[in-house]
Design an enzyme around this catalytic site. Sequence first.
Site, short mmCIF file in Angstrom:
data_model
loop_
_atom_site.label_atom_id
_atom_site.label_comp_id
_atom_site.label_asym_id
_atom_site.label_seq_id
_atom_site.Cartn_x
_atom_site.Cartn_y
_atom_site.Cartn_z
N ASP A 1 0.78 -1.10 0.02
CA ASP A 1 -0.25 0.04 0.05
C ASP A 1 0.95 1.38 0.10
O ASP A 1 1.76 1.34 0.66
CB ASP A 1 -0.85 -0.16 1.32
CG ASP A 1 -2.04 0.60 1.04
OD1 ASP A 1 -2.35 1.53 0.44
OD2 ASP A 1 -3.20 -0.24 1.39
N ASP B 1 -2.97 4.46 -2.40
CA ASP B 1 -4.02 5.35 -1.83
C ASP B 1 -4.73 6.53 -2.32
O ASP B 1 -3.81 7.39 -2.32
CB ASP B 1 -3.58 5.16 -0.52
CG ASP B 1 -4.62 5.63 0.62
OD1 ASP B 1 -5.49 4.73 0.83
OD2 ASP B 1 -4.83 6.61 1.18
N GLU C 1 -5.98 3.39 -6.12
CA GLU C 1 -7.37 3.76 -5.83
C GLU C 1 -7.96 5.04 -6.24
O GLU C 1 -7.32 6.10 -5.87
CB GLU C 1 -7.34 3.81 -4.25
CG GLU C 1 -8.79 3.50 -3.63
CD GLU C 1 -8.85 3.98 -2.30
OE1 GLU C 1 -9.61 3.75 -1.54
OE2 GLU C 1 -8.04 4.91 -1.85
N HIS D 1 -11.28 -3.09 3.00
CA HIS D 1 -11.17 -2.87 4.17
C HIS D 1 -11.93 -1.70 4.52
O HIS D 1 -11.89 -1.38 5.70
CB HIS D 1 -9.95 -2.47 4.94
CG HIS D 1 -8.97 -1.32 3.96
ND1 HIS D 1 -8.79 -1.49 2.88
CD2 HIS D 1 -8.52 -0.06 4.48
CE1 HIS D 1 -8.50 -0.24 2.49
NE2 HIS D 1 -8.46 0.44 3.38
N ASP D 2 -12.70 -1.05 3.59
CA ASP D 2 -13.47 0.08 3.76
C ASP D 2 -14.89 -0.26 3.47
O ASP D 2 -15.75 0.78 3.49
CB ASP D 2 -13.03 1.15 2.69
CG ASP D 2 -11.70 1.93 3.10
OD1 ASP D 2 -11.03 1.82 4.23
OD2 ASP D 2 -10.77 2.34 2.23
O1 ISL Z 1 -14.31 4.32 3.01
C1 ISL Z 1 -14.62 5.73 2.78
C2 ISL Z 1 -15.62 6.50 3.24
O2 ISL Z 1 -16.79 5.91 2.77
C3 ISL Z 1 -13.73 6.16 1.45
O3 ISL Z 1 -14.12 7.55 1.34
C4 ISL Z 1 -12.31 6.11 1.70
O4 ISL Z 1 -12.10 7.03 2.59
C5 ISL Z 1 -11.79 6.57 0.54
O5 ISL Z 1 -11.99 5.42 -0.47
C6 ISL Z 1 -10.25 6.52 0.63
O6 ISL Z 1 -9.68 5.33 1.38
C7 ISL Z 1 -8.31 5.21 1.60
O7 ISL Z 1 -7.70 6.48 1.96
C8 ISL Z 1 -8.22 6.61 3.37
C9 ISL Z 1 -8.15 5.52 4.28
O8 ISL Z 1 -8.91 5.80 5.44
C10 ISL Z 1 -8.84 4.28 3.52
O9 ISL Z 1 -8.68 2.97 4.60
C11 ISL Z 1 -8.09 3.93 2.54
O10 ISL Z 1 -8.68 2.79 1.97
C12 ISL Z 1 -7.40 7.75 3.80
O11 ISL Z 1 -5.88 7.28 3.74
#
Ligand code: ISL
Length: 558
Positions: free
Chosen positions: A98, A199, A254, A327-328
């Site tokens: 990541d 990310d 992402e 994970h989100d």
């Molecule tokens: O899960 C979300 C809220 O609904 C998304 O907005 C998410 O925050 C977004 O896809 C970005 O995600 C990534 O960056 C974030 C982190 O918290 C997430 O875990 C990661 O996958 C900030 O680094």
Amino acid sequence: MNKTWWKESVVYQIYPRSFMDSNGDGIGDLNGITQKLDYLKELGIDVIWLSPVYRSPNDDNGYDISDYEAIMDEFGTMEDFDRMLEAAHDRGIRIVMDLVVNHTSDEHAWFVESRSSRGNDKRDFYFWREGKNGNPPNDWGSFFSGSAWEYDEKTDMYYLHLFSRKQPDLNWENPRVRREVFDMMTRWCEKGIDGFRMDVISLVSKPDGLPDAPARNGLYGDAGFVFNGPRIHDYLQEMNREVLSRYDLLTVGETPNVTVEEARQYANEDGTELNMVFQFEHMNLDGGDGYKWSTRKLPLVALKKNLSKWQTGLDGAAWNSLYFCNHDQPRIVNRLGNPDDAYREASAKCIATCLHLMQGTPYIYQGEELGMTNYPFRSVEEFQDIESVNAFRELTQERGEDPASLFPKIAAKSRDNARTPMQWDDTENAGFSSGKPWMPVNPNYTKINAREQIRRPDSVFCHYKKLIAMRHHYEVIVYGHYQLLLEDDPDLFVYTRDLDARRLLVVCNFSEHNRIYVPDEVFRNAEVLIHSGPGIEDCTPREENGILRPYESYVLIL
Ligand code: ISL
Ligand code: CA
């Protein structure tokens, strides 16, 4: 279309904190991952995407990095990392890291320096701005609630943080920032890692002049417009020239808020930027009014249209990721299937078949291959994730939402659902840890766990294993052209894939009642590749009369 290993691979995402704890402190770690590599080998995956393992104060579980070149103390040491990488490579499994470079932690040395004085050498590594009449420099809201600006008394200025206030945004306009990031990436490549999952990479180029947002979302400007900024493609092409093109990597961006058009650029076939995008349109279809919190299920017709748009829109031009879980995201069985005993496994398999037969690189999130489900939250105090905790506070305290009606919506969508410990067996703590897990285990681990499923041929695990093996065997699954049938049918997801003389028919009944579907005459003598449904042990779908039982699915090949 070019043929490459990363188009032909299946990726497995590990969220290290919740995967396997080797030393009993309740927190998953690198040695735990090493112990479980044979499990992944058995499943048959090609690549691991490792969520962040770098040093971090854990305001956002490792997505707030204080040192890109050190391992988080709780996860182990760099020696543990090297051993894990070698053990994975010994088994033919690649590891993708990541890469979180839209922001750092506020405890990163660059930010500590940057905030120390207005004239500091690293001041321009971040976005520092004067306030406007006692207010923040603009109206942007943070994705984790509140303003995206934090006032810093020391120098009487604000800094930008699109996520938590402990995640200040890096200023990619500054060539020194890009140089530092590219050099850090190069050192990881030299170590032998196999790629990067980037990310929120679609956020790194901010709109010129940081203007107020064109639209308001409650109290704040909708930060959605910050995505895909003016110099994003310049930056990615520079990164590609400086780092990516020099190694044999899997790179996935992402890219929330990306359109098909933009994705064709991010993940173009010429390879000037990234290998593939990881986009969210299909994950946003069950959102509520103005935000993601809602108990709605994913609407099938809209989902079919959306996935199909991406299938045909990128074919031959760019490459997509295929996923329903990470994970989100809450667990897909709850979102699209049925978590009750009668249908849980059938629906998990139906969902898997439907996704894994499409064009793109499939991603499996830990526990998805077991049909793991959402956590049965009973109260707000049980939420741990910063997004859920902040959203509940902001929506109830600042926007007057009724706590009792908001709770089930957040429970349904909380990122915590994906973060409960992996369910390895039916012993205490699901075999995840001998200590108290950092997050409670889902109480259904006694019936949903890996040990039980590995040895049961009709399990969800064995179904995923078969889907992966099929993809490795049939080029049409990787490269075939896609066509949707029965576009408006509310229950059935049916499509074909074509490559030269090969033809696939994928039939999935996403409903809880029997339906009739008789495949076209050309499939009369086709071979059955995979077949699943409630209580189905035989391998022949009953196509003669076309009856499909609830969540029954099958694939025919010519
Ligand atoms: O899960 C979300 C809220 O609904 C998304 O907005 C998410 O925050 C977004 O896809 C970005 O995600 C990534 O960056 C974030 C982190 O918290 C997430 O875990 C990661 O996958 C900030 O680094
Ligand atoms: Ca541990």
